[in-house]
Design a protein around this motif. Structure first.
Motif, PDB file in Angstrom:
ATOM      1  N   SER A  46      44.350  -6.539  -4.083  1.00 58.61           N
ATOM      2  CA  SER A  46      45.265  -6.676  -2.946  1.00 58.61           C
ATOM      3  C   SER A  46      46.639  -7.122  -3.443  1.00 58.61           C
ATOM      4  O   SER A  46      46.777  -7.673  -4.542  1.00 58.61           O
ATOM      5  N   ARG A  47      47.644  -6.917  -2.611  1.00 59.43           N
ATOM      6  CA  ARG A  47      49.009  -7.230  -3.024  1.00 59.43           C
ATOM      7  C   ARG A  47      49.206  -8.731  -3.263  1.00 59.43           C
ATOM      8  O   ARG A  47      49.823  -9.134  -4.261  1.00 59.43           O
ATOM      9  N   ASP A  48      48.672  -9.557  -2.389  1.00 59.89           N
ATOM     10  CA  ASP A  48      48.884 -10.996  -2.549  1.00 59.89           C
ATOM     11  C   ASP A  48      48.178 -11.540  -3.786  1.00 59.89           C
ATOM     12  O   ASP A  48      48.703 -12.403  -4.489  1.00 59.89           O
ATOM     13  N   VAL A  49      46.988 -11.013  -4.088  1.00 51.89           N
ATOM     14  CA  VAL A  49      46.292 -11.434  -5.303  1.00 51.89           C
ATOM     15  C   VAL A  49      47.072 -10.979  -6.529  1.00 51.89           C
ATOM     16  O   VAL A  49      47.208 -11.720  -7.511  1.00 51.89           O
ATOM     17  N   ALA A  50      47.602  -9.759  -6.487  1.00 52.39           N
ATOM     18  CA  ALA A  50      48.381  -9.250  -7.617  1.00 52.39           C
ATOM     19  C   ALA A  50      49.602 -10.123  -7.880  1.00 52.39           C
ATOM     20  O   ALA A  50      49.928 -10.463  -9.032  1.00 52.39           O
ATOM     21  N   HIS A  60      43.485   7.838  -3.262  1.00 52.41           N
ATOM     22  CA  HIS A  60      43.852   8.709  -2.146  1.00 52.41           C
ATOM     23  C   HIS A  60      44.604   7.950  -1.054  1.00 52.41           C
ATOM     24  O   HIS A  60      44.924   8.515  -0.019  1.00 52.41           O
ATOM     25  N   ALA A  61      44.876   6.684  -1.300  1.00 52.52           N
ATOM     26  CA  ALA A  61      45.593   5.880  -0.305  1.00 52.52           C
ATOM     27  C   ALA A  61      46.558   4.960  -1.043  1.00 52.52           C
ATOM     28  O   ALA A  61      46.625   4.948  -2.273  1.00 52.52           O
ATOM     29  N   SER A  62      47.343   4.201  -0.280  1.00 51.81           N
ATOM     30  CA  SER A  62      48.255   3.253  -0.902  1.00 51.81           C
ATOM     31  C   SER A  62      47.463   2.231  -1.701  1.00 51.81           C
ATOM     32  O   SER A  62      46.341   1.870  -1.339  1.00 51.81           O
ATOM     33  N   CYS A  63      48.037   1.782  -2.811  1.00 52.32           N
ATOM     34  CA  CYS A  63      47.290   0.882  -3.686  1.00 52.32           C
ATOM     35  C   CYS A  63      48.269  -0.037  -4.415  1.00 52.32           C
ATOM     36  O   CYS A  63      49.483   0.142  -4.365  1.00 52.32           O
ATOM     37  N   THR A  64      47.697  -1.025  -5.082  1.00 57.86           N
ATOM     38  CA  THR A  64      48.482  -2.006  -5.834  1.00 57.86           C
ATOM     39  C   THR A  64      48.079  -1.951  -7.294  1.00 57.86           C
ATOM     40  O   THR A  64      46.897  -2.095  -7.625  1.00 57.86           O
ATOM     41  N   ARG A  65      49.068  -1.728  -8.157  1.00 52.64           N
ATOM     42  CA  ARG A  65      48.862  -1.803  -9.603  1.00 52.64           C
ATOM     43  C   ARG A  65      49.781  -2.878 -10.154  1.00 52.64           C
ATOM     44  O   ARG A  65      50.969  -2.942  -9.829  1.00 52.64           O
TER      45      ARG A  65
END
Length: 470
Positions: free
Chosen positions: A257-261, A286-291
């Protein structure tokens, strides 16, 4: 013998002959010593040139399916005296026992796609194209950093997913495991401490243990590493690296997740450690994601990926992106320990990327996996299995039956012809677990469905025992 040759197919005629004869032997249970029709007869019956028939039969001799002797033609060869079982994750623990396992078991927990999901025509075309246009690739080493044509394609791909890099910061490897090994050898020494997720990738645990690196465990949650647990570890230890997976984590299927990243990057900066981000299943997105590598990270993140899982494990093509100084060290070690990677394999992957074939294949694969993911989740819900998290995509589920009895489940799986990947494989200490990694690409098989039903709560203990003992 009708070989069913299709002259409009992309598959070469010789290969069609090879496949047809091999299928005839297998499907009809042809006994060793059975003589094939003569070369002339096979050519006449199928309107083929005798040279094509000869080449195909000689290939089958090389594969061990046929035998030949001067003046006697070709006969079906006897089976090999020694059988070497196929490798699977965790096989090294049970190699001796596995040799006695029945052939054709459903590898429900394996980490790759079924053979019948592969699209060999496009790969075969790329191999022929490279063989025709890049003869240097058949004979020469690749360059130290990797084939320039492939690295150019990789740079385009990294830019598409907002990972900032340049050609001098991309290094090709023999898959992701090779990339991890290079990083461990370069960044760490015996006695150093790193953080790993649990559950996590078993081969990484073994690589670290082999090099004498101490592993600190942080639980994996549905959103990534458990931040409070990681913060508690950092109060007592100073790890040099954290190994994590952002998308479709192996084995849980969870994504970052964005906050964990954001918190991970802040902790890495404050506590001076590197993050090695593995993204071997990222092409299934296939969907929005956080790298992590796509966020501002001040060279704290090393990005690792591979084509082994999605395209072909036989090609062994992976890569990593990192700062220029680290890439220089890794390149030196790569050259010292292995001279270089396969120019031919890299040229094949570069061709598939450049002509758009890989992109279209990945799109079809995502669609098929997503449909199977939905179907598998529904079956598990109907049978009241516990699922760790509902993945946004990818190929893995981490699940267990609510009436979980590992020994009973193993017995039931053996009876049904299902090979399970034990949960202990995904624990650094190898501790037993009733959780299973389920590869949804195999979960539609009737044997898998029978296992899910047999371990559901609606089945009494006596029913399960009867199933496993019949």
């Amino acid at each position: 013998m009708d070989l069913g040759i299709d002259r409009q197919a992309l598959v070469p005629v010789v290969q069609q002959i090879v496949s047809a004869v091999a299928e005839w032997i297998r499907s009809n249970g042809v006994s060793p010593g059975t003589r094939l029709p003569s070369i002339r007869q096979l050519a006449l019956d199928n309107l083929l040139s005798q040279s094509n028939v000869v080449e195909a039969l000689e290939r089958l001799v090389a594969q061990g399916l046929l035998a030949s002797s001067k003046g006697s033609g070709f006969v079906v060869a006897p089976p090999p005296v020694f059988y070497e079982p196929p490798w699977h994750e965790g096989a090294e623990r049970e190699w001796g026992a596995f040799t006695d396992s029945p052939l054709g078991e459903l590898k429900l927990g394996c980490g790759w796609l079924p053979d019948d999901w592969r699209e060999s025509d496009d790969l075969s075309y790329a191999i022929r194209e490279v063989s025709r246009t890049d003869t240097a690739g058949l004979f020469n080493y690749s360059t130290p950093l990797g084939l320039p044509a492939l690295r150019e394609q990789l740079l385009k791909r990294l830019n598409q997913i907002q990972v900032s890099s340049n050609l001098e910061c991309i290094l090709t490897t023999h898959g992701a495991s090779h990339a991890q090994d290079l990083l461990i050898r370069t960044l760490l020494k015996a006695g150093d401490t790193v953080v790993v997720e649990t559950p996590g990738y078993g081969n990484l645990y073994r690589q670290l243990a082999f090099h004498g690196v101490r592993r600190l465990e942080v639980p994996r949650t549905g959103c990534g590493p458990d931040i409070p647990a990681l913060e508690a570890l950092l109060q007592r230890h100073r790890p040099k690296c954290l190994f994590t997976s952002s998308l479709y984590h192996n084995p849980t299927g969870s994504s970052l997740s964005r906050d964990v990243a954001e918190r991970l990057l802040a902790l890495a900066c404050c506590n001076d450690f590197l993050i090695i981000e593995e993204d071997v299943y990222g092409d299934l997105q296939h969907a929005s994601c956080t790298r992590l590598a796509a966020m501002a990270h001040a060279d704290r993140v090393i990005y690792v990926s591979s084509f082994s899982k999605t395209l072909s494990s036989a090609l062994r093509v992976g890569y990593l992106s990192a700062g220029a100084s680290l890439i220089a060290q890794l390149t030196h070690l790569k050259t010292l320990t292995g001279i270089g990677t396969s120019r031919f394999a890299e040229a094949v992957v570069a061709t598939l990327l450049a002509n758009g074939t890989y992109r279209k294949w990945a799109q079809r694969l995502r669609k098929r996996l997503n449909a199977q993911m939905v179907a598998t989740l529904q079956v598990l819900e109907d049978e009241e299995w516990q699922v760790f998290t509902v993945p946004a995509g990818g190929m893995f589920l981490w699940a267990r039956p609510r009436l979980g009895d590992p020994s009973r489940m193993q017995a039931c799986a053996r009876r049904l012809g299902v090979l399970l990947t034990p949960g202990a494989l995904f624990n650094p200490a190898g501790e037993p677990s009733d959780w299973l990694r389920i590869n949804v690409a195999y979960a539609g098989d009737e044997r898998a469905l029978a296992l899910f039903r047999a371990m559901g709560p609606a089945r009494s203990t006596s029913t399960i025992l009867k199933t496993t003992s019949t």
